[in-house]
Design an enzyme around this catalytic site. Structure first.
Site, PDB file in Angstrom:
ATOM      1  N   MET A   1       3.865 -19.219  -7.325  1.00 14.10           N
ATOM      2  CA  MET A   1       3.165 -20.804  -6.864  1.00 14.10           C
ATOM      3  C   MET A   1       4.268 -21.598  -5.899  1.00 14.10           C
ATOM      4  O   MET A   1       5.014 -22.326  -6.549  1.00 14.10           O
ATOM      5  CB  MET A   1       2.719 -21.451  -8.042  1.00 14.10           C
ATOM      6  CG  MET A   1       2.134 -22.919  -7.750  1.00 14.10           C
ATOM      7  SD  MET A   1       0.747 -22.776  -6.434  1.00 14.10           S
ATOM      8  CE  MET A   1       0.682 -24.491  -5.917  1.00 14.10           C
TER       9      MET A   1
ATOM     10  N   ARG B   1       0.815  -1.314  -0.032  1.00 19.13           N
ATOM     11  CA  ARG B   1      -0.222  -0.086  -0.018  1.00 19.13           C
ATOM     12  C   ARG B   1       0.874   1.343   0.024  1.00 19.13           C
ATOM     13  O   ARG B   1       0.094   2.136   0.158  1.00 19.13           O
ATOM     14  CB  ARG B   1      -0.875  -0.037   1.267  1.00 19.13           C
ATOM     15  CG  ARG B   1      -1.962  -0.925   0.944  1.00 19.13           C
ATOM     16  CD  ARG B   1      -3.090  -0.974   1.872  1.00 19.13           C
ATOM     17  NE  ARG B   1      -2.744  -1.739   3.006  1.00 19.13           N
ATOM     18  CZ  ARG B   1      -2.930  -3.086   3.379  1.00 19.13           C
ATOM     19  NH1 ARG B   1      -3.141  -3.835   2.382  1.00 19.13           N
ATOM     20  NH2 ARG B   1      -2.360  -3.494   4.411  1.00 19.13           N
TER      21      ARG B   1
ATOM     22  N   GLY C   1      -1.226 -11.541   8.890  1.00 18.77           N
ATOM     23  CA  GLY C   1      -1.216 -12.895   9.168  1.00 18.77           C
ATOM     24  C   GLY C   1      -2.226 -13.208   9.996  1.00 18.77           C
ATOM     25  O   GLY C   1      -2.011 -14.477  10.489  1.00 18.77           O
TER      26      GLY C   1
ATOM     27  N   THR D   1      -3.372  -8.457  14.449  1.00 22.18           N
ATOM     28  CA  THR D   1      -2.031  -7.824  13.743  1.00 22.18           C
ATOM     29  C   THR D   1      -2.552  -6.293  13.243  1.00 22.18           C
ATOM     30  O   THR D   1      -3.739  -6.185  12.899  1.00 22.18           O
ATOM     31  CB  THR D   1      -1.956  -8.613  12.194  1.00 22.18           C
ATOM     32  OG1 THR D   1      -3.165  -9.124  11.401  1.00 22.18           O
ATOM     33  CG2 THR D   1      -1.209  -9.952  12.616  1.00 22.18           C
TER      34      THR D   1
ATOM     35  N   ASN E   1      -8.096  -8.899  13.529  1.00 26.36           N
ATOM     36  CA  ASN E   1      -9.166 -10.132  13.967  1.00 26.36           C
ATOM     37  C   ASN E   1      -8.410 -11.050  14.855  1.00 26.36           C
ATOM     38  O   ASN E   1      -7.137 -10.914  14.790  1.00 26.36           O
ATOM     39  CB  ASN E   1      -9.792 -10.696  12.974  1.00 26.36           C
ATOM     40  CG  ASN E   1      -8.791 -11.313  11.828  1.00 26.36           C
ATOM     41  OD1 ASN E   1      -8.174 -10.779  11.050  1.00 26.36           O
ATOM     42  ND2 ASN E   1      -8.535 -12.736  11.963  1.00 26.36           N
TER      43      ASN E   1
ATOM     44  N   GLU F   1      -5.030 -14.524   9.663  1.00 30.54           N
ATOM     45  CA  GLU F   1      -5.801 -15.541   9.258  1.00 30.54           C
ATOM     46  C   GLU F   1      -5.035 -16.904   9.594  1.00 30.54           C
ATOM     47  O   GLU F   1      -5.541 -17.934   9.553  1.00 30.54           O
ATOM     48  CB  GLU F   1      -5.844 -15.729   7.896  1.00 30.54           C
ATOM     49  CG  GLU F   1      -7.267 -14.902   7.414  1.00 30.54           C
ATOM     50  CD  GLU F   1      -7.577 -13.586   7.906  1.00 30.54           C
ATOM     51  OE1 GLU F   1      -6.776 -12.659   7.597  1.00 30.54           O
ATOM     52  OE2 GLU F   1      -8.392 -13.440   8.944  1.00 30.54           O
TER      53      GLU F   1
ATOM     54  N   ASP G   1     -13.804 -12.077  11.850  1.00 28.22           N
ATOM     55  CA  ASP G   1     -12.743 -11.533  11.311  1.00 28.22           C
ATOM     56  C   ASP G   1     -13.128  -9.962  11.090  1.00 28.22           C
ATOM     57  O   ASP G   1     -12.861  -9.424  10.025  1.00 28.22           O
ATOM     58  CB  ASP G   1     -12.855 -11.867   9.678  1.00 28.22           C
ATOM     59  CG  ASP G   1     -11.464 -11.608   9.127  1.00 28.22           C
ATOM     60  OD1 ASP G   1     -10.633 -10.849   9.620  1.00 28.22           O
ATOM     61  OD2 ASP G   1     -11.513 -11.831   7.871  1.00 28.22           O
TER      62      ASP G   1
HETATM   63 CA    CA Z   1      -8.672 -11.066   8.731  1.00 26.79          CA
END
Ligand code: CA
Length: 688
Positions: free
Chosen positions: A660, A143, A204, A262, A282, A206, A327
């Site tokens: 990948m 960003r 991070g 975070t 979250n 999640e 979240d």
């Molecule tokens: Ca999140």
């Protein structure tokens, strides 16, 4: 830690900026990119510049420039464009200092340009290991940078903070901000520099990481302080003293592997109060029922923190979502302004976090002034007089799956808002959308494919829609809105020319009248936008710039995103001025057509189901939960040749240079086969 070598390099770089050095004997204000706190605080004295992420520390994203205005914006056209060498999401706000622009592309690459001509002055590639992509929830995005005293600061996807020489892009120092490189940390947010300290958090939540905010000496790269947003263990150590009481808001049997919180995006600073505001994310894992089974608010998840920038000491906190299970990050853009409320001028902080309430806080004390719903919300009935959200049964998914509004994408996400002091309105890139939450881990992130219709049967809810909403923060009410066909659009710029500028997923730059939202100008870009526009001037000529390149989390859909279907996703920096030219559209891409029949593959229903579960947790975050996403190749269309080398791709990582990663450290050959069987099943289903 700093090496002796980087200290020597830093010393050389400092020497280069002294009189007689390569920047000559100019006064500090005339040295290249010589931004400091006084200039950012007095940004209105130099409206041609955009010195910091939100233009100044208040992060209003309002520019006093008015050469381009509601009476002449019909003449707006392209001044110049520059490829960003990317086909993924672009999220940066360019910084402009005295005619030089600094921005970022994907993979945390930094680019400096002549802001009048678009000529590239230098580029810097931090060479993020491409396999790091599997540690990201939401695309290979960045960003933007911070600029301070001749240096440009960037946080990289793999968690490094790097200081570059603004003159040639050469690295001055580099530090590793991560406390554990094996965990799935990342940096996508723009650093801010306050009182000579570079402030940076990370992402991070999640993936079971522990959140924290770090402050580094801008000159040397030395770590000055670090504030952990959640306790690491029930019995300590408590790295910052506030954790000793925050831990009491977690149950004794809490899950301590990471816990989340975070600080991956928003910050603001009030120089008079000397308070640095940071939004936190979250919980990890999402359900508080699993994370902290005995209950509790789980501080400092989903909170706004007011910290002393010198020490990292916490002065106050406000938690938007106690015991977050949905979240509902509070990492969304925060705006500081002075508003008259009930006959009193209040120093406020405004935020529209994911949870769907628009908050107006007293930024000196953290006291709630007001909170009202700015989108459709069913997780909480209201925020009570004590400032606490009252959670409703509709959001309690301990015993049955629930369709909860807003979705995990939020009523508003990271896309910056703007505040116009003239109209007194906040412009919010908002959305109505819901999300199925389940206590059953197998169904996480799958949008509840199993029982969606049954869940929706008794529910009254709006259909998915994006909006640009003009919100009156004093009265807490909508003034006008513009509905948009896709839920994932760009950030917002407001200007003294009575303009609100907004890029959309459908690939249009919209210019609306700030007072009533009437459309003044619409320019087709051929590329979807998620980034916020910004504005600046060089030699008396005003420009509006926006990064075009759609992306972000893979749950987004192509609905209302005709630009991507028609023209692909050619990442470009587009800069507009009065009497500019038309925007050249990218070459059209071939229509996708129907999904071809997949090569034959024999697998049991059991294997396919096993493959679905593996796919959801390992692949869906980037490739979409159902095998396709707008940003990456549609896996349902894999050729027979790709099927042949599937293990080499998925396990051995032969496509790692393209982002990948190989999963051979966590997946077996049997797992790989099951995933391929599931993808084949998705391709078969697409034949119907
Ligand atoms: Ca999140």
């Amino acid at each position: 830690m700093l090496t002796r070598l980087t200290l020597i390099i830093a010393a050389i770089a400092v020497a280069a900026c002294q009189p007689g050095g390569k920047h000559g004997t100019a006064e500090p204000s005339q040295r290249l990119a010589w931004v400091d706190g006084a200039r950012i605080i007095q940004a209105n004295a130099e409206p041609h510049n955009w010195l910091a992420h939100g233009r100044d520390y208040s992060e209003q994203r309002f520019s006093p420039l008015a050469q381009i205005n509601s009476s002449n914006v019909q003449r707006l056209g392209l001044a110049w464009e520059q490829s960003m060498w990317s086909e993924r999401g672009l999220e940066a706000t360019p910084i402009v200092v005295d005619g030089v622009m600094f921005t970022t592309s994907t993979w945390s690459r930094v680019i400096a340009l002549n802001a009048a001509s678009g000529e590239v002055l230098w580029q810097y590639d931090p060479e993020v290991p491409r396999g790091w992509a599997k540690k990201l929830c939401c695309d290979i995005v960045n960003r933007g940078v911070a600029v301070w005293q001749g240096r440009v600061y960037v946080g990289t996807l793999d968690g490094r903070l790097i200081a570059l020489d603004a003159g040639d892009g050469s690295p001055v120092w580099e530090v590793d901000t991560l406390i554990d490189r094996d965990k799935w940390y990342s940096i996508t947010g723009a650093p801010r520099v306050v009182k000579g300290k570079v402030i940076i958090g990370n992402g991070g939540a999640e993936f079971g990481v522990r959140g924290y905010i770090s402050a580094y000496d801008a000159n040397s790269g030395e770590l000055n302080w670090r504030f952990y947003t959640v306790p690491g263990r029930a019995d300590g150590p408590f790295e910052n003293p506030e954790l000793a009481w925050a831990v009491k808001t977690w149950s004794n049997d809490s899950y301590w592997a990471g816990a989340g919180g975070t600080a991956w995006d928003s910050m603001a600073y009030d120089p008079e109060l000397d308070l640095l505001y940071v939004g936190t994310g979250n919980g990890s894992p999402w359900p508080a029922y699993k994370r902290s089974p005995g209950g509790g608010d789980n501080l400092f998840l989903a909170s706004i923190l007011a910290l002393r920038p010198d020490s990292g000491e916490l002065v106050w906190h406000y938690q938007t979502t106690p015991g977050d299970s949905w979240d509902y990050t509070a990492t969304q853009h925060m705006i500081l302004a002075d508003l008259e409320i009930n006959g009193r001028t209040r120093k406020v902080l405004m935020q529209a976090p994911k949870n769907g309430f628009f908050y107006v806080l007293d930024r000196e004390s953290g006291e709630l002034i007001s909170a009202e719903k700015y989108v459709f919300v069913n997780w909480a009935s209201h925020v009570d007089a004590n400032g606490r959200a009252v959670v409703s049964q509709a959001a309690d998914y301990r015993n049955e799956d629930k369709y909860v509004f807003p979705s995990a994408a939020g009523g508003h996400n990271w896309h910056p808002m703007a505040f116009h002091p003239g109209t007194g309105l906040v412009y919010i890139p908002a959305r109505d959308a819901g999300w199925v939450h389940s206590i059953d881990e197998d169904k996480w992130f799958t949008l509840g494919a199993n029982n969606l219709e049954a869940l929706l049967a008794d529910l009254e809810y709006p259909s998915d829609s994006g909006y640009l909403k003009a919100w009156d923060p004093q009265r807490q009410q909508l003034v006008w809105e513009k509905a948009l066909p896709n839920i994932w659009n760009g950030g917002v710029l407001a200007t003294a020319g009575d303009l609100v500028v907004h890029g959309t997923a459908m690939g249009d730059l919209l210019v609306l009248h700030a007072e009533d939202g009437r459309e003044l100008q619409r320019i087709a870009l051929g590329t979807g936008v998620i980034a916020p526009p910004m504005t600046y001037a060089v030699n008396g000529k005003q420009y509006i710039a926006v990064m075009a390149g759609w992306g972000g989390p893979a749950f987004n859909t192509l609905a209302g995103n005709e630009a991507l279907l028609q023209y692909g996703n050619a990442g470009r920096l587009l800069v507009f001025a009065l009497d500019g030219g038309p925007v050249p559209l990218p070459a059209a891409v071939a229509p996708r057509g129907p999904v071809p029949e997949p090569p034959p593959l024999e697998a049991s229903a059991e294997t396919i189901e096993q493959g679905r579960q593996l796919y959801v947790f390992n692949c869906g975050g980037c490739h979409g939960m159902y095998g396709s996403t707008p940003m990456l190749p549609d896996l349902r269309r894999m050729s027979a040749a790709t099927h042949e080398i599937f293990d080499a791709i998925v396990l051995d990582g032969v496509l790692e240079p393209r982002g990948m990663a190989g999963f051979g450290d966590s997946l077996s050959k049997e797992d790989s086969f099951a995933i391929r069987a599931y993808i084949t099943e998705l391709a078969r289903q697409a034949q119907d």
